[in-house]
Motif scaffolding. Structure first.
Motif, PDB file in Angstrom:
ATOM      1  N   HIS A   1      -7.260   1.047  -1.375  1.00 20.49           N
ATOM      2  CA  HIS A   1      -5.982   1.729  -1.173  1.00 20.49           C
ATOM      3  C   HIS A   1      -5.210   1.803  -2.480  1.00 20.49           C
ATOM      4  CE1 HIS A   1      -6.375   1.660   3.185  1.00 20.49           C
ATOM      5  NE2 HIS A   1      -6.860   0.443   3.050  1.00 20.49           N
ATOM      6  N   HIS A   2      -4.352   2.824  -2.581  1.00 18.77           N
ATOM      7  CA  HIS A   2      -3.446   2.909  -3.716  1.00 18.77           C
ATOM      8  C   HIS A   2      -2.304   1.923  -3.472  1.00 18.77           C
ATOM      9  CE1 HIS A   2      -5.463   6.375  -5.398  1.00 18.77           C
ATOM     10  NE2 HIS A   2      -5.472   6.913  -4.184  1.00 18.77           N
ATOM     11  N   ILE A   3      -1.922   1.200  -4.510  1.00 19.45           N
ATOM     12  CA  ILE A   3      -0.903   0.161  -4.408  1.00 19.45           C
ATOM     13  C   ILE A   3       0.353   0.593  -5.164  1.00 19.45           C
ATOM     14  CG2 ILE A   3      -0.383  -2.267  -4.907  1.00 19.45           C
ATOM     15  CD1 ILE A   3      -2.645  -1.834  -2.817  1.00 19.45           C
TER      16      ILE A   3
ATOM     17  N   LEU B   1      -7.632  -5.150  -0.704  1.00 17.43           N
ATOM     18  CA  LEU B   1      -6.799  -3.962  -0.528  1.00 17.43           C
ATOM     19  C   LEU B   1      -6.754  -3.052  -1.760  1.00 17.43           C
ATOM     20  CD1 LEU B   1      -3.801  -5.178   1.686  1.00 17.43           C
ATOM     21  CD2 LEU B   1      -5.561  -3.524   2.285  1.00 17.43           C
ATOM     22  N   PRO B   2      -6.618  -3.596  -2.982  1.00 14.43           N
ATOM     23  CA  PRO B   2      -6.572  -2.699  -4.145  1.00 14.43           C
ATOM     24  C   PRO B   2      -7.877  -1.918  -4.366  1.00 14.43           C
ATOM     25  CG  PRO B   2      -5.686  -4.848  -4.718  1.00 14.43           C
ATOM     26  CD  PRO B   2      -6.313  -4.982  -3.359  1.00 14.43           C
TER      27      PRO B   2
ATOM     28  N   HIS C   1       0.288  -3.693   4.620  1.00 20.01           N
ATOM     29  CA  HIS C   1      -0.879  -2.839   4.854  1.00 20.01           C
ATOM     30  C   HIS C   1      -0.488  -1.369   4.919  1.00 20.01           C
ATOM     31  CE1 HIS C   1      -4.171  -5.656   6.314  1.00 20.01           C
ATOM     32  NE2 HIS C   1      -3.160  -6.471   6.081  1.00 20.01           N
ATOM     33  N   PRO C   2      -1.483  -0.488   4.775  1.00 17.60           N
ATOM     34  CA  PRO C   2      -1.208   0.933   4.993  1.00 17.60           C
ATOM     35  C   PRO C   2      -0.829   1.154   6.456  1.00 17.60           C
ATOM     36  CG  PRO C   2      -3.565   0.559   4.710  1.00 17.60           C
ATOM     37  CD  PRO C   2      -2.878  -0.742   4.433  1.00 17.60           C
TER      38      PRO C   2
ATOM     39  N   CYS D   1       0.838  -1.199   0.000  1.00 20.49           N
ATOM     40  CA  CYS D   1       0.000   0.000   0.000  1.00 20.49           C
ATOM     41  C   CYS D   1       0.872   1.249   0.000  1.00 20.49           C
ATOM     42  CB  CYS D   1      -0.917   0.002   1.226  1.00 20.49           C
ATOM     43  SG  CYS D   1      -2.174  -1.277   1.152  1.00 20.49           S
ATOM     44  N   GLU D   2       0.449   2.240  -0.790  1.00 20.75           N
ATOM     45  CA  GLU D   2       1.177   3.512  -0.884  1.00 20.75           C
ATOM     46  C   GLU D   2       1.350   4.169   0.478  1.00 20.75           C
ATOM     47  OE1 GLU D   2       2.332   5.761  -3.274  1.00 20.75           O
ATOM     48  OE2 GLU D   2       2.030   4.538  -5.039  1.00 20.75           O
ATOM     49  N   GLU D   3       0.351   4.024   1.348  1.00 16.76           N
ATOM     50  CA  GLU D   3       0.377   4.705   2.648  1.00 16.76           C
ATOM     51  C   GLU D   3       1.386   4.108   3.622  1.00 16.76           C
ATOM     52  OE1 GLU D   3      -3.933   4.678   1.122  1.00 16.76           O
ATOM     53  OE2 GLU D   3      -2.303   3.250   1.271  1.00 16.76           O
ATOM     54  N   SER D   4       1.974   2.959   3.300  1.00 19.19           N
ATOM     55  CA  SER D   4       2.992   2.375   4.182  1.00 19.19           C
ATOM     56  C   SER D   4       4.237   3.252   4.160  1.00 19.19           C
ATOM     57  CB  SER D   4       3.324   0.947   3.761  1.00 19.19           C
ATOM     58  OG  SER D   4       3.796   0.920   2.438  1.00 19.19           O
TER      59      SER D   4
ATOM     60  N   GLU E   1      -1.428  -3.569   9.793  1.00 13.66           N
ATOM     61  CA  GLU E   1      -1.494  -2.170  10.228  1.00 13.66           C
ATOM     62  C   GLU E   1      -0.613  -1.888  11.445  1.00 13.66           C
ATOM     63  OE1 GLU E   1      -3.260   0.370   9.019  1.00 13.66           O
ATOM     64  OE2 GLU E   1      -4.515  -0.650   7.576  1.00 13.66           O
TER      65      GLU E   1
END
Length: 178
Positions: A169-171, A165-166, A33-34, A15-18, A55
């Motif tokens: 969330h942005h991957i 997840l996709p 995960h983010p 995930c991009e947020e990671s 998370e």
């Protein structure tokens, strides 16, 4: 570490947020995960195939306080099929295969985790040691016993997450071929 070098192998889901910092290689089928944090401060981290990093997990590769020599710091290799549950914090210098780090567990940077170990929810392991294979650490006082078998695979959960997840969330795109 000033430079990020994130290598994501084909089939990994990140995930991009990671938060990923340093030289990190992420294996095929691994899911991050983010809001998971992976920091390669002392040197590179290589994450094996089919790991699940949930998370608020923190995986940090840093020098022990009593070691100042950055030249001799080995690569942190995390084996395959490991599960890092919500809010665990892991600084182990080496992690084998098929381990489970349950929610809110803590593993210090002088603990080597072999294969098939379970670090129970809320358990804190900091004393310098090499955990034997299939060790289970559990309970308020972090009792230790040998398990009869290694932990089961999270195949169904991994399949569900790879579909879900996709959608929410942005991957990050894979940038390495297998």
């Amino acid at each position: 570490m000033s430079r990020n070098s994130i290598k994501i192998l084909q089939g990994a889901l990140v995930c991009e947020e990671s938060k990923l910092r340093g030289d990190i290689t992420i294996g095929t089928g691994t899911i991050i995960h983010p809001s998971a944090t992976i920091l390669a401060e002392a040197g590179p981290i290589i994450i094996g195939d089919c790991c699940l990093i949930e998370e608020q997990v923190k995986i940090i590769h840093r020098l022990p306080f009593d070691q100042q020599d950055k030249e001799n710091t080995p690569v942190l290799i995390i084996g395959s099929h490991n599960v890092f549950e919500v809010d665990c914090h892991v600084e182990a210098p080496k992690i084998g295969n098929y381990n489970v780090f349950e929610s809110k567990s803590f593993v210090g940077n002088k603990v080597t985790v072999t294969n098939g170990c379970i670090i129970g929810a809320g358990c804190k392991v900091t004393q310098e040691q090499i955990l034997k294979e299939n060790v289970i650490i559990y309970g308020h006082d972090c009792h230790m016993r040998e398990g009869l078998d290694r932990p089961g695979l999270q195949t169904l959960q991994m399949e569900t997450l790879s579909k879900m997840l996709p959608n929410y969330h942005h991957i990050r795109k894979p940038n390495k071929k297998n």
